[in-house]
Scaffold this active site. Structure first.
Site, mmCIF file in Angstrom:
data_model
loop_
_atom_site.group_PDB
_atom_site.id
_atom_site.type_symbol
_atom_site.label_atom_id
_atom_site.label_comp_id
_atom_site.label_asym_id
_atom_site.label_seq_id
_atom_site.Cartn_x
_atom_site.Cartn_y
_atom_site.Cartn_z
ATOM 1 N N CYS A 174 9.853 -13.260 -7.344
ATOM 2 C CA CYS A 174 10.304 -14.653 -7.365
ATOM 3 C C CYS A 174 9.503 -15.553 -6.425
ATOM 4 O O CYS A 174 8.963 -15.104 -5.418
ATOM 5 C CB CYS A 174 11.749 -14.773 -6.908
ATOM 6 S SG CYS A 174 12.893 -13.848 -7.883
ATOM 7 N N ASN B 230 14.837 -15.700 -3.470
ATOM 8 C CA ASN B 230 13.720 -14.759 -3.551
ATOM 9 C C ASN B 230 14.075 -13.565 -2.680
ATOM 10 O O ASN B 230 14.371 -13.722 -1.506
ATOM 11 C CB ASN B 230 12.430 -15.427 -3.048
ATOM 12 C CG ASN B 230 11.243 -14.473 -2.960
ATOM 13 O OD1 ASN B 230 10.350 -14.673 -2.169
ATOM 14 N ND2 ASN B 230 11.225 -13.438 -3.767
ATOM 15 N N GLY B 231 14.029 -12.370 -3.267
ATOM 16 C CA GLY B 231 14.380 -11.163 -2.526
ATOM 17 C C GLY B 231 15.286 -10.306 -3.367
ATOM 18 O O GLY B 231 15.353 -10.463 -4.586
ATOM 19 N N GLY C 226 5.954 -14.971 -10.177
ATOM 20 C CA GLY C 226 6.888 -14.712 -11.273
ATOM 21 C C GLY C 226 6.488 -15.524 -12.486
ATOM 22 O O GLY C 226 6.423 -16.750 -12.404
ATOM 23 N N TYR D 37 -1.373 -8.248 -0.978
ATOM 24 C CA TYR D 37 -1.475 -8.532 -2.403
ATOM 25 C C TYR D 37 -0.629 -9.692 -2.915
ATOM 26 O O TYR D 37 -1.116 -10.524 -3.683
ATOM 27 C CB TYR D 37 -1.118 -7.249 -3.180
ATOM 28 C CG TYR D 37 -1.054 -7.425 -4.673
ATOM 29 C CD1 TYR D 37 -2.178 -7.784 -5.405
ATOM 30 C CD2 TYR D 37 0.148 -7.252 -5.363
ATOM 31 C CE1 TYR D 37 -2.122 -7.962 -6.784
ATOM 32 C CE2 TYR D 37 0.216 -7.431 -6.737
ATOM 33 C CZ TYR D 37 -0.925 -7.776 -7.438
ATOM 34 O OH TYR D 37 -0.866 -7.962 -8.788
#
Ligand code: SF4
Length: 490
Positions: A21, A126-127, A47, A267
């Site tokens: 996300c 997000n998570g 995402g 990354y």
């Protein structure tokens, strides 16, 4: 199975871990949703499956739009953007969060919205909540009616049950019951709210845009709208931004030592973002240098596996003195053309996305630098392409330690048994990939490259590195319930 709406986001690239996300919010500017759409576009790498925006306008109240597909294909339409008026808006892009992997329905697309006695609120998360199953069971038993299969919806229901007098108070109380990783961007009619979990696992930054304020997963999305980067939201911090009081900050959770995701450096984050005060690009170059020091090899060329291996390959080349070359060229125009590939096209796999620069590679000893090895399927195919092109030797150098454990904090990882490093030693992986040599950066080397001169503190690691070490900073309660076995204590 993919849904009829949207096939997997990367039909040829199931060999990477994927951030699930990105979140973005703006307040204090005219037509805030337009800025949010641009911000989400810059966060699209976090995402690609779906995105959503909620806005608030004093006259028209809350409005929302949630769509499958890329931001650029949905939120550039005047017809949609006209439905999202107002000076305050938040948005979300998703791969897929816990509970619905590969089966996203539009009801799972965030931001989620709840109506409370003191007004409405929308949240984008997000998570991953590691105790979501237990929370959901308890909430359903007590009468909550869930609309989605997403772990993030628990936050709205916990807020509904709270006795707090304001929405920020209720959010605070809700988030105290939540375990795991969360960077949340939320809004009420007048306030923009940002919160990071006590360990600060996922990123969240604050920016300024004229008189307005911005919250974003990454700084690269501030740049696209011309906002200035102010600072990172601290682990465990909640900021409440309102027109009358500006940015108010407090720390509602028990203070803990931060454990930011080290893989964001390797990354997930874009190389033009700033993390921990350092350019992600520079960190990746430093990883390449460290790798060259740890695992030198005689060769003629250093080539990145594009695009994510590029800065580390440059670092490797600079440190080793071996010339850098674009031995593999990425087809930039993949995207939606083959988004529902036939079996025949799927079998062509990596070749559709990457092509070897034969003239450069022939008769050369080649070092290939990649960011990670997950299942190893792509690495094998790339090695075959390089050998087909006439390379004499192929040496893999990997800019992260072996990925041997799944992530439970908001990153899509294959089951543990599908991770190559979970079942094979480094030598076995080298034989499996049939390359002349294979070396990963050490965990200490990675820590040095991200700026920890003394390496990893084994007693109190400075980052989350669970996918490499198997040491999870937050117990993955839901997964343990489902039979996941943690690493035995040493
Ligand atoms: S387990 Fe790995 S990918 Fe997940 S948060 Fe930790 S370091 Fe990041």
């Amino acid at each position: 199975m993919p849904t009829p709406h949207m096939p997997p986001a990367h039909p040829f690239d199931d060999d990477k871990l994927r951030e699930e996300c990105g979140v973005f919010g703006v307040t204090g500017v005219q037509d805030a949703a337009n800025f949010v759409a641009l911000g989400l576009h810059a966060l699209q790498h976090r995402g690609q499956e779906a995105g959503g925006i909620v806005s608030h306008d004093p006259e028209q109240g809350f409005n929302s739009a949630r769509r499958f597909g890329y931001v650029r294909d949905n939120f550039t339409s005047q017809k949609i953007m006209e439905t999202l008026p107002g000076p305050l808006a938040i948005g979300h892009v998703r791969y897929s969060t816990a509970g619905s992997k590969g089966q996203t329905a539009i009801r799972d697309v965030q931001p989620f919205f709840g109506e409370f006695s003191m007004g409405g609120a929308a949240i984008a998360h997000n998570g991953n909540i590691t105790n979501a199953n237990a929370l959901r069971r308890e909430l359903i038993e007590r009468g909550s009616i869930f609309q989605s299969s997403s772990d993030s919806e628990c936050i709205i229901h916990l807020m509904a049950r709270s006795m707090g007098r304001s929405i920020p108070d209720r959010m605070e109380e809700a988030l105290r019951k939540v375990e795991g990783a969360f960077s949340v961007v939320a809004m009420t009619r007048t306030k923009l709210i940002g919160v990071r979990d006590p360990l600060g696992v996922r990123p969240l930054v604050l920016g300024q845009l004229g008189d307005g304020w911005v919250l974003s997963s990454e700084t690269c999305a501030l740049d696209i709208i011309g906002a200035d980067f102010v600072r990172e939201i601290e682990p465990g911090e909640m900021v409440v931004i309102s027109p009358d009081k500006g940015v108010e900050s407090h720390f509602p959770f028990r203070r803990r030592k931060s454990r930011f995701c080290i893989f964001e450096h390797v990354y997930f984050s874009r190389p033009d973002s700033i993390l921990g005060g350092r350019s992600v690009y520079e960190t990746r170059e430093a990883i390449g240098r460290e790798l060259a020091k740890e695992s030198p090899v005689e060769a003629d060329l250093v080539c990145p596996v594009p695009d994510s291996g590029t800065p580390a390959a440059i670092g490797f080349s600079l440190e080793s003195g071996i010339p850098y070359a674009m031995g593999i060229i990425r087809n930039q125009y993949m995207g939606r053309t083959f988004i529902e590939p036939t079996e025949q096209i799927r079998n062509m796999g990596v070749r559709l996305k990457l092509n070897v620069n034969r003239a450069l590679i022939k008769d050369k000893r080649v070092i290939l630098v990649d960011d990670s090895v997950v299942r190893g399927t792509t690495s094998r195919k790339i090695k075959e392409m390089i050998l087909d092109a006439g390379a004499r030797e192929v040496h893999f150098r990997i800019a992260s330690p072996p990925t041997a454990w799944p992530c439970f904090y908001g990153v899509d990882t294959p089951q543990r048994e599908k991770l190559l490093a979970a079942t094979m030693s480094e030598e076995e992986m080298r034989d499996h990939l049939a390359v002349d040599s294979l070396k990963f950066i050490s965990l200490d080397g990675l820590y040095r490259a991200v700026g920890e001169a003394g390496g990893r503190d084994p007693k109190q690691p400075q980052y989350c590195d669970a996918c490499f070490s198997g040491e999870y900073p937050v117990e993955p309660a839901d997964m343990l319930e489902q039979g996941f076995e943690m690493k035995a204590a040493e």
